[in-house]
Enzyme design. Sequence first.
Site, PDB file in Angstrom:
ATOM      1  N   GLN A 107      28.402  43.959  24.445  1.00  0.00           N
ATOM      2  CA  GLN A 107      29.749  42.559  24.273  1.00  0.00           C
ATOM      3  C   GLN A 107      29.210  42.301  23.298  1.00  0.00           C
ATOM      4  OE1 GLN A 107      31.113  40.034  26.868  1.00  0.00           O
ATOM      5  NE2 GLN A 107      32.592  41.481  27.788  1.00  0.00           N
ATOM      6  N   TYR A 177      36.790  32.442  24.987  1.00  0.00           N
ATOM      7  CA  TYR A 177      36.573  32.194  24.408  1.00  0.00           C
ATOM      8  C   TYR A 177      36.607  32.030  22.524  1.00  0.00           C
ATOM      9  CZ  TYR A 177      33.767  33.763  28.736  1.00  0.00           C
ATOM     10  OH  TYR A 177      32.866  33.053  29.583  1.00  0.00           O
ATOM     11  N   ARG A 353      31.906  44.772  39.776  1.00  0.00           N
ATOM     12  CA  ARG A 353      31.788  44.345  40.882  1.00  0.00           C
ATOM     13  C   ARG A 353      31.328  45.393  42.237  1.00  0.00           C
ATOM     14  NH1 ARG A 353      36.522  39.970  41.704  1.00  0.00           N
ATOM     15  NH2 ARG A 353      37.091  41.381  40.589  1.00  0.00           N
TER      16      ARG A 353
END
Length: 412
Positions: A107, A177, A353
Amino acid sequence: MEPQHLPDEKSQLFTPYRLGGVTLRNRTIRSAAFESMGRDFSPTEQLKQYHVSVARGGIGMTTLAYAAVCRSGLSFRKQLWLREAIVPQLATITDAVHKEGAAASIQIGHCGNMTHPTTAGQIPIGASSGFNLYAYTPVRGMRHDEIRQVARDFGQAVRTAHRAGFDCVEVHAGHGYLISQFLSPYTNRRHDAYGGTLENRMRFMRMCLDEVMDAARQTGTAVLVKHNMYDGFRGGIEIPESLEIAREIERYGVDGIVLSGGFVSKAPMAVMRGLIPIYTMSHYAPLWLRYFIRWCGPLMIRQFPFEECYFLEDAKRFRAELKGTLVYVGGLVSREGIERALGSGFELVQMGRALVNDPAFVARLQAGDRSTRSACDHRNYCIARMYSLDMRCCKHCDDLPRKIREELARLP
């Protein structure tokens, strides 16, 4: 009535998928959840071993998270800064992942106003000037020459990733971001060609995608873009505007769009959902922030309850409007949930997760029956410690402080 799904022999889950120039062995991707396993902006053996374990555990492609395209985009010392000096170290990771049969992605992004002078090497920059409580620092609006340079840095990051052996890059255009800061009216208060109308607010994103896609064509690198369906609060991007942005991203010919949501500096739990262990979060925070979180956290952090496939109904609206590959992410913890997403028209799925809890979760899905479910209970201990230590499930920690164990036990 329980949803009905295709029988196993008709399921797409364990069929290959061609993503740009790489073929994934199945439809699963380890999402770009920040590992916090770097050191001094560089990879470590711990980072390598974690992604190798996920690859060995059957994932189609694993994603190294949160790599900054330039020094000014760094928030944490444990974050990667994607530069030529670390190509040999990254290549050992991609080689090892490939040996396990998985593809490797990284990423790329820029943290913008959520950086800090100690990591970014300068006053944080963003779409607009102001003060960011997330980093407790003033922020300077970017000059035009800086905007052009950071866009070029995105393209250079693709070339660097290719030299390190990555099959794919994921451009981070969501979660508040830098690209997201230009897109969102909440953080973009500019009065020039980069602010105001949506057309103007998309200008920086288009510049980054111009550079990324040019580099991708030269190198044969696949490109995913992480995109916010909504910011998660009034005054941010909502779905109608987000659909226009998604159509613009698709127009660039990217290989897929990852549909997410939330704004980490304003609505962080809109991204992750689940319980908020306030004491645990404060325990791992810097000393100056510790008591602020304990006193004000319950008032400032809006809760978003966890449910499996929590983004799916909103993501279906994008599936109905877009023609290209879409990647579903958000609350996938079981075979049933994954089949729901694939059965709704999404070509690929991302998980985070569930793979922090068990890196071999995908292999268990393939070997087990349809009742296979992750042992992750979304008490979010892993999130609480992520930015300070590393991203680790509480079920793998034998030395938790007593008060943390007590808080986690109290959470439902």
